[in-house]
Design a protein around this motif. Structure first.
Motif, PDB file in Angstrom:
ATOM      1  N   ASP A  19     -56.409  14.462  59.540  1.00  0.00           N
ATOM      2  CA  ASP A  19     -55.676  13.276  60.140  1.00  0.00           C
ATOM      3  C   ASP A  19     -55.569  11.890  59.327  1.00  0.00           C
ATOM      4  N   LEU A  20     -56.881  11.992  58.652  1.00  0.00           N
ATOM      5  CA  LEU A  20     -56.765  10.565  57.600  1.00  0.00           C
ATOM      6  C   LEU A  20     -57.863  11.037  56.557  1.00  0.00           C
ATOM      7  N   ALA A  21     -57.420  10.504  55.330  1.00  0.00           N
ATOM      8  CA  ALA A  21     -58.469  10.757  54.226  1.00  0.00           C
ATOM      9  C   ALA A  21     -58.621   9.320  53.649  1.00  0.00           C
ATOM     10  N   ILE A  22     -60.057   9.028  53.349  1.00  0.00           N
ATOM     11  CA  ILE A  22     -60.198   7.706  52.651  1.00  0.00           C
ATOM     12  C   ILE A  22     -60.562   8.133  51.290  1.00  0.00           C
ATOM     13  N   ILE A  23     -59.732   7.653  50.440  1.00  0.00           N
ATOM     14  CA  ILE A  23     -59.875   8.320  48.818  1.00  0.00           C
ATOM     15  C   ILE A  23     -60.284   7.202  47.797  1.00  0.00           C
ATOM     16  N   GLY A  24     -60.993   7.639  46.831  1.00  0.00           N
ATOM     17  CA  GLY A  24     -60.947   6.467  45.747  1.00  0.00           C
ATOM     18  C   GLY A  24     -62.015   5.578  45.763  1.00  0.00           C
ATOM     19  N   SER A  39     -63.871  11.666  48.212  1.00  0.00           N
ATOM     20  CA  SER A  39     -62.656  11.727  49.555  1.00  0.00           C
ATOM     21  C   SER A  39     -63.324  11.979  50.627  1.00  0.00           C
ATOM     22  N   ILE A  40     -63.047  11.340  51.667  1.00  0.00           N
ATOM     23  CA  ILE A  40     -63.390  11.812  53.159  1.00  0.00           C
ATOM     24  C   ILE A  40     -62.154  12.106  53.692  1.00  0.00           C
ATOM     25  N   GLY A  41     -62.430  13.471  54.424  1.00  0.00           N
ATOM     26  CA  GLY A  41     -61.234  13.901  55.320  1.00  0.00           C
ATOM     27  C   GLY A  41     -61.793  13.837  56.561  1.00  0.00           C
ATOM     28  N   ILE A  42     -60.958  13.251  57.435  1.00  0.00           N
ATOM     29  CA  ILE A  42     -61.190  13.257  59.026  1.00  0.00           C
ATOM     30  C   ILE A  42     -60.226  13.964  59.687  1.00  0.00           C
ATOM     31  N   LYS A  43     -60.857  14.796  60.566  1.00  0.00           N
ATOM     32  CA  LYS A  43     -60.103  15.351  61.676  1.00  0.00           C
ATOM     33  C   LYS A  43     -60.485  15.399  63.340  1.00  0.00           C
ATOM     34  N   ASN A  44     -59.692  14.970  64.238  1.00  0.00           N
ATOM     35  CA  ASN A  44     -60.387  14.892  65.555  1.00  0.00           C
ATOM     36  C   ASN A  44     -61.512  14.063  65.649  1.00  0.00           C
ATOM     37  N   GLY A  45     -61.658  12.836  65.094  1.00  0.00           N
ATOM     38  CA  GLY A  45     -62.534  12.052  65.193  1.00  0.00           C
ATOM     39  C   GLY A  45     -63.830  12.326  64.538  1.00  0.00           C
ATOM     40  N   LYS A  46     -63.949  13.563  63.743  1.00  0.00           N
ATOM     41  CA  LYS A  46     -64.994  14.040  62.945  1.00  0.00           C
ATOM     42  C   LYS A  46     -64.880  13.942  61.500  1.00  0.00           C
ATOM     43  N   ILE A  47     -65.918  13.947  60.700  1.00  0.00           N
ATOM     44  CA  ILE A  47     -65.753  14.136  59.356  1.00  0.00           C
ATOM     45  C   ILE A  47     -65.509  15.487  59.082  1.00  0.00           C
ATOM     46  N   ALA A  48     -64.490  15.771  58.327  1.00  0.00           N
ATOM     47  CA  ALA A  48     -64.135  17.268  58.201  1.00  0.00           C
ATOM     48  C   ALA A  48     -64.383  17.844  56.800  1.00  0.00           C
ATOM     49  N   ALA A  49     -64.189  17.144  55.877  1.00  0.00           N
ATOM     50  CA  ALA A  49     -64.496  17.237  54.582  1.00  0.00           C
ATOM     51  C   ALA A  49     -65.031  16.195  53.779  1.00  0.00           C
ATOM     52  N   VAL A  50     -65.935  16.358  52.825  1.00  0.00           N
ATOM     53  CA  VAL A  50     -66.081  15.244  51.742  1.00  0.00           C
ATOM     54  C   VAL A  50     -66.165  15.940  50.405  1.00  0.00           C
ATOM     55  N   SER A  51     -65.220  15.387  49.475  1.00  0.00           N
ATOM     56  CA  SER A  51     -64.733  16.074  48.380  1.00  0.00           C
ATOM     57  C   SER A  51     -64.732  15.177  47.069  1.00  0.00           C
ATOM     58  N   GLU A  52     -65.003  15.936  45.979  1.00  0.00           N
ATOM     59  CA  GLU A  52     -64.648  15.018  44.731  1.00  0.00           C
ATOM     60  C   GLU A  52     -63.219  15.226  44.363  1.00  0.00           C
ATOM     61  N   GLY A  53     -62.416  15.990  45.027  1.00  0.00           N
ATOM     62  CA  GLY A  53     -61.053  16.100  44.684  1.00  0.00           C
ATOM     63  C   GLY A  53     -60.352  15.368  45.831  1.00  0.00           C
ATOM     64  N   ASN A  54     -58.779  15.506  45.702  1.00  0.00           N
ATOM     65  CA  ASN A  54     -58.000  14.687  46.763  1.00  0.00           C
ATOM     66  C   ASN A  54     -57.961  15.531  47.947  1.00  0.00           C
ATOM     67  N   LEU A  55     -57.652  14.986  48.945  1.00  0.00           N
ATOM     68  CA  LEU A  55     -57.583  15.692  50.292  1.00  0.00           C
ATOM     69  C   LEU A  55     -56.092  15.363  50.905  1.00  0.00           C
ATOM     70  N   PRO A  56     -55.702  16.482  51.462  1.00  0.00           N
ATOM     71  CA  PRO A  56     -54.191  16.066  51.718  1.00  0.00           C
ATOM     72  C   PRO A  56     -54.181  15.582  53.259  1.00  0.00           C
ATOM     73  N   ALA A  57     -53.637  14.458  53.794  1.00  0.00           N
ATOM     74  CA  ALA A  57     -53.873  14.023  54.985  1.00  0.00           C
ATOM     75  C   ALA A  57     -52.775  13.413  55.414  1.00  0.00           C
ATOM     76  N   SER A  58     -52.352  13.129  56.826  1.00  0.00           N
ATOM     77  CA  SER A  58     -51.415  12.760  57.243  1.00  0.00           C
ATOM     78  C   SER A  58     -51.142  11.015  57.046  1.00  0.00           C
ATOM     79  N   LYS A  59     -52.394  10.445  56.818  1.00  0.00           N
ATOM     80  CA  LYS A  59     -52.583   9.223  56.459  1.00  0.00           C
ATOM     81  C   LYS A  59     -53.669   8.926  55.650  1.00  0.00           C
TER      82      LYS A  59
END
Ligand SMILES: [Zn+2]
Length: 487
Positions: A19-24, A39-59
């Motif tokens: 739903d949302l990614a915080i990058i950089g 990068s931190i990926g968020i889905k349904n109000g939870k943290i869904a991924a923490v990654s050194e790469g980019n994360l595709p997100a709606s926002k």
């Protein structure tokens, strides 16, 4: 469209798994030892991924140059569900508070925990857990705060505590200095109950300062009292705002600070489950009818006058809320305001900064605000209400108080673990997406004693459950917080 938030490209929308990614940003997650660009990926109000790469997100939030931290926890809060108090919290990066501290609540629901949570279900600025106050329970069974409770009333107290816990209270707070009639016997009975049900018990101990010969109760005796009860009952006591008890600004207190810290460390070495919290300001605050101010109205013995009259006196206390705000107390004004509005908050400028910093840098002391608010309007009474957490981060930058990661540990995973908030205070996959993004070069407490309602600088984003409460430094939403029921 603003540069910090961008819609995903149409061709990548199918792949937008978040739903949302915080990058950089520089992610600092003391729970996992992470400190680096992620990068931190968020889905349904939870943290869904923490990654050194980019994360595709709606926002996407671009956090380049900023620090991405778990949302701060204020585990010693007096917000008590007051709306503007919650606003002050979220503005300073706090996403979860534990309120009902020091043995009492100012929430209109009092001991009706269900009603309190139902009100917060309608939307509140921050997530809120609740401690039922032992002084409130005492009052409900008809006890005089200045007198010991009759033995036959102790089971009634336990019944009321049980009821509050069943309604979702997280633990029980004590404010012995506010209910000086509390006896060791009562504390042991309540401590034994607390141990059997496994709850945490934050304690405002019996005294702040004191300690010259002939002075009846000092904070050293007060620490000893609670450690004795902890040894006997094995309850999980937590000494609230320890610096407020042992970092007073007069001569004998250097020794008192050292001794107080040593006593608690020795108890920890023995295996007692005991820790503490504190804020970084040289002033305390409390309500004007509090028993601890009685001593300024009574004739005192000479040693007390030597200690308090010269070093700690009523002129150090200013009015923090209401029509007399900013005035220094005199005996007459103290009596007058106690009659006019007994819940007026007063602020006492009595701590010494170097002693306070000794306390704050102890690894077992977590950060808190302890801020009190005007019970009628929710207006803050003290800069800590609006800036406690930014101020610590400012002290890290400007005065090297402690490493940044350590300061964040004391605001996130440490309080979360201590208070059993398993999905808070960390950025691991599955944790609640409560996240604070700040500018480490800019972050600063801007509130003052004259105007404690000024928002801090440098808090750029605050997410609660993955939604933005603060966005690009602006307050966006004040109803994302949920009550945290412990049942
Ligand atoms: Zn307190």
């Amino acid at each position: 469209m603003d540069k910090r938030i961008t819609k995903a490209q149409p061709d990548s929308q199918d792949n937008a798994s978040f739903d949302l990614a915080i990058i950089g940003g520089r992610v600092i997650d003391p729970a996992n030892g992470v400190d680096g660009v992620r990068s931190i990926g968020i889905k349904n109000g939870k943290i869904a991924a923490v990654s050194e790469g980019n994360l595709p997100a709606s926002k996407t939030i671009d956090a380049t140059g900023l620090v991405v931290s778990p949302g701060f926890l204020d585990i010693h809060s007096h917000t008590d569900g007051l709306q503007h108090a919650g606003v002050c919290n979220v503005r300073m990066g706090v996403t979860t508070v534990v309120t009902g501290n020091c043995g009492y609540t100012f929430a209109p629901e009092g001991l009706d925990v269900e009603a309190f949570f139902e009100r917060l279900d309608q939307g509140y600025p921050v997530n809120t857990a609740f401690l039922v106050g032992a002084s409130d329970i005492r009052k409900a069974v008809g006890a005089d705060p200045y007198k010991p409770i009759p033995d036959q009333d102790i089971p009634k107290m336990i019944k009321l505590a049980e009821k509050a816990l069943q309604a979702g209270a997280m633990g029980m707070s004590f404010g012995i200095e506010y209910s000086p009639g509390t006896t060791q016997k009562e504390l042991i009975a309540m401590g034994e109950f607390a141990r059997t049900v496994g709850i945490i018990c934050p304690v405002h101990i019996r005294a702040s300062g004191g300690g010259l010969p002939f002075i009846k109760t000092s904070s050293i005796q007060a620490i000893d009292e609670i450690l004795r009860v902890a040894r006997k009952t094995k309850a999980r006591f937590h000494i609230s705002h320890i610096g407020g008890q042992i970092a007073m600004a007069s001569r004998p207190y250097d020794a008192m600070t050292k001794k107080g810290l040593e006593m608690i460390e020795q108890a920890m070495d023995e295996g007692l489950d005991i820790q503490s919290d504190m804020h970084s300001y040289t002033a305390w605050g409390t309500w004007i009818s509090a028993a601890l101010l009685d001593l300024f109205l009574k004739p005192q013995p000479m040693p007390w006058i030597i200690q308090h009259g010269f070093f700690l006196n009523l002129g150090m206390v200013e009015v923090g809320t209401g029509p007399h705000q900013g005035k220094r107390l005199t005996q007459d004004l103290l009596r007058q305001i106690r009659k006019e509005d007994p819940k007026t908050i007063v602020v006492g400028h009595m701590f010494r900064e170097d002693l306070l910093f000794q306390v704050l840098t102890k690894p077992w002391v977590m950060m808190c605000s302890d801020g009190d608010f005007d019970v009628h309007t929710g207006a803050p009474s003290h800069p800590r209400c609006s800036g406690a957490f930014p101020r610590v981060l400012q002290l890290v930058r400007e005065r090297n108080l402690m490493p940044l990661e350590e300061a964040l540990r004391k605001m996130t995973v440490m309080p979360a673990e201590r208070f059993g908030l398993k999905t808070k205070g960390r950025l691991s996959v599955g944790a609640d997406a409560d996240i604070t993004v700040f500018d480490p070069q800019k972050i600063a407490d801007k509130a003052t004693y004259q105007n404690p309602d000024i928002a801090p600088e440098g808090i750029e984003y605050v997410l609660i459950g993955g939604e933005a409460a603060v966005f690009e430094g602006e307050l966006l939403s004040v109803n994302l917080g949920k009550p945290i029921r412990f049942n």
